[in-house]
Design a protein around this motif. Structure first.
Motif, PDB file in Angstrom:
ATOM      1  N   LEU A 196       6.623  -4.179  13.533  1.00  0.00           N
ATOM      2  CA  LEU A 196       6.714  -5.274  12.558  1.00  0.00           C
ATOM      3  C   LEU A 196       6.754  -6.600  13.316  1.00  0.00           C
ATOM      4  N   SER A 197       5.592  -7.031  13.739  1.00  0.00           N
ATOM      5  CA  SER A 197       5.440  -8.287  14.466  1.00  0.00           C
ATOM      6  C   SER A 197       4.310  -9.084  13.820  1.00  0.00           C
ATOM      7  N   PRO A 198       4.295 -10.402  14.015  1.00  0.00           N
ATOM      8  CA  PRO A 198       3.357 -11.253  13.260  1.00  0.00           C
ATOM      9  C   PRO A 198       1.903 -10.836  13.379  1.00  0.00           C
ATOM     10  N   ASP A 237       2.600  -8.752   6.626  1.00  0.00           N
ATOM     11  CA  ASP A 237       2.785  -9.671   5.497  1.00  0.00           C
ATOM     12  C   ASP A 237       1.551  -9.688   4.593  1.00  0.00           C
ATOM     13  N   ILE A 238       0.365  -9.524   5.180  1.00  0.00           N
ATOM     14  CA  ILE A 238      -0.871  -9.490   4.386  1.00  0.00           C
ATOM     15  C   ILE A 238      -0.887  -8.253   3.496  1.00  0.00           C
ATOM     16  N   ALA A 239      -0.481  -7.114   4.068  1.00  0.00           N
ATOM     17  CA  ALA A 239      -0.430  -5.879   3.286  1.00  0.00           C
ATOM     18  C   ALA A 239       0.587  -5.992   2.149  1.00  0.00           C
ATOM     19  N   TYR A 252      -5.088  -9.959  14.725  1.00  0.00           N
ATOM     20  CA  TYR A 252      -5.502 -10.108  16.122  1.00  0.00           C
ATOM     21  C   TYR A 252      -6.354  -8.904  16.512  1.00  0.00           C
ATOM     22  N   TYR A 253      -6.933  -8.964  17.705  1.00  0.00           N
ATOM     23  CA  TYR A 253      -7.803  -7.896  18.164  1.00  0.00           C
ATOM     24  C   TYR A 253      -6.983  -6.653  18.493  1.00  0.00           C
ATOM     25  N   GLU A 254      -7.305  -5.554  17.838  1.00  0.00           N
ATOM     26  CA  GLU A 254      -6.752  -4.261  18.205  1.00  0.00           C
ATOM     27  C   GLU A 254      -7.724  -3.583  19.170  1.00  0.00           C
ATOM     28  N   ASN A 255      -7.216  -2.641  19.941  1.00  0.00           N
ATOM     29  CA  ASN A 255      -8.037  -1.900  20.885  1.00  0.00           C
ATOM     30  C   ASN A 255      -8.527  -0.617  20.218  1.00  0.00           C
ATOM     31  N   GLN A 256      -7.764   0.451  20.334  1.00  0.00           N
ATOM     32  CA  GLN A 256      -8.052   1.687  19.606  1.00  0.00           C
ATOM     33  C   GLN A 256      -6.723   2.169  19.029  1.00  0.00           C
TER      34      GLN A 256
END
Length: 408
Positions: free
Chosen positions: A240-242, A247-249, A314-318
């Protein structure tokens, strides 16, 4: 083969350590001899050489002024306790290969010095963006950012990317710059990227581009026989980090028109209190916070849910959370960013634009009101994880990587 796995954590603290522990157990099952190296911590899993581990270090707070930053930087760039501990474990265990995971800050690439002297090869699974972004996240105050890839690590200082602090930002920028200047990671023979997105970033940033190889994670969860028995709920799994966009969900579930639409939030983190307040204000009675739970509880929740969400900003990896959902026959609604589109498409879920809870709400309503689509997407998702992320294929590929690095 004698394999030494290395991560700063030897407990399920994030995706990298969890992957390492699962991988190590699988390798033991395939006849390899596996040991571990990490920081000392009372919650560590048992390890043969844990008495030799370097002391636990936490860098959760910004340093107080430039003096504090210099002291912290000295440890981050070169950790003598970690280096000496590695030398002792290498002498005792004599590994054929060392497999690195997240070693930044607390262990530092100084642990590679004993490997170089002993002629022991090293490979590294790159779990995040630290090698191209001093703050890991590729995120500044305006959103996703690749300035350090394009212009250099000083961009992190200019933008004050680390907690908005000049000292903290300078600290991590200096750390990354020194490692790049002195080729601190030069002993690593292969950099294994779980996504094409990350592999391309490493090449663009000139991180030993000829040594970068894409190797998707294997995933060893027994799939549900048939997706079914769903309760119509939506689930988020993660920190639970920004940047995770929980918050969007929450806003989306509050906007959803489907009667009884409900979001289960599994995880903990610094944003838990404000997220609870947001849920009470914008989605009253529609969000349940479960806190941090074990893997079986996560899988059990997924097996009864209809949709998983990852509305990251932000960019997720996998993301392992996507693979978990797929293995349980659950389609994913995810942000069209980073490595997420390599997993999620119109056959396994839906992609949405970041920062758009109204769009997410429409997508959730459309899917929740079409059980046949949910079942089809869930089956496709399950098939994908069973084929592209077969753990046996992953183990065989790693064996090949190791064998190619071990000198005759």
């Amino acid at each position: 083969m004698r394999i030494l796995h290395v991560d700063k954590f030897l407990r399920r603290q994030g995706g990298a350590a969890s992957y390492m522990l699962d991988l190590g157990r699988a390798q033991v099952g395939h006849g390899h001899e596996v040991e571990y190296f990490a920081m000392s911590h009372p919650d560590n899993e048992p390890a043969t050489y844990d008495a030799l581990f370097p002391p636990y270090l936490a860098f959760d707070e910004a340093p107080s002024g430039m003096g504090g930053a210099v002291t912290m930087a000295r440890t981050m760039v070169r950790s003598r306790p970690a280096r000496d501990a590695m030398a002792e474990i290498v002498e005792r265990f004599r590994p054929d290969v060392v497999h690195l995971h997240n070693i930044y800050h607390q262990l530092s690439p100084s642990i590679l010095q004993p490997l170089r002297r002993a002629g022991i090869p090293a490979v590294m699974t790159v779990h995040d963006f630290k090698l191209v972004c001093p703050t890991y996240r590729m995120l500044d105050r305006n959103g996703p950012c690749d300035a350090c890839v394009r212009k250099g690590f000083h961009q992190a200082v200019i933008r004050r990317c680390n907690r908005g602090s000049l000292a903290a930002s300078a600290l991590v920028a200096v750390e990354s710059s020194l490692h790049r200047t002195f080729h601190s990671y030069g002993h690593i023979g292969k950099f294994l990227a779980p996504s094409e997105f990350l592999a391309e970033l490493l090449r663009r940033a000139d991180v030993y581009p000829e040594r970068v190889q894409v190797l998707r994670h294997g995933f060893g969860v027994d799939p549900v026989a048939t997706p079914g028995g769903r309760d119509g709920s939506v689930v988020f799994v993660g920190r639970l980090s920004p940047e995770k966009g929980v918050d969007i969900a929450i806003r989306a579930i509050g906007l959803a028109a489907t009667p009884g639409a409900h979001l289960h939030v599994l995880g903990s983190g610094p944003e838990e209190r404000p997220l609870r307040a947001l849920a009470a204000a914008e989605a009253p009675g529609r969000v349940t916070f479960h806190g941090h739970v074990g893997r079986e509880a996560v899988l059990n929740r997924l097996r009864t849910s209809s949709i998983a969400v990852l509305t990251a900003r932000y960019y997720e990896n996998q993301p392992m959370s996507i693979l978990e959902a797929f293995a349980c026959g659950v389609p994913v609604v995810g942000s069209d960013l980073g490595g997420i589109p390599e997993l999620v498409d119109d056959t396994t879920g839906r992609l949405v634009q970041p920062e758009d809870p109204a769009q997410v709400a429409v997508v959730l309503d459309t899917l929740l009101q079409s059980p046949s689509d949910l079942e089809r997407l869930g089956r496709n998702a399950q098939d994908r994880v069973m084929t592209r992320h077969d753990p046996a294929v992953h183990l065989a590929a790693l064996d090949d990587v190791y064998a190619n690095e071990i000198k005759p």
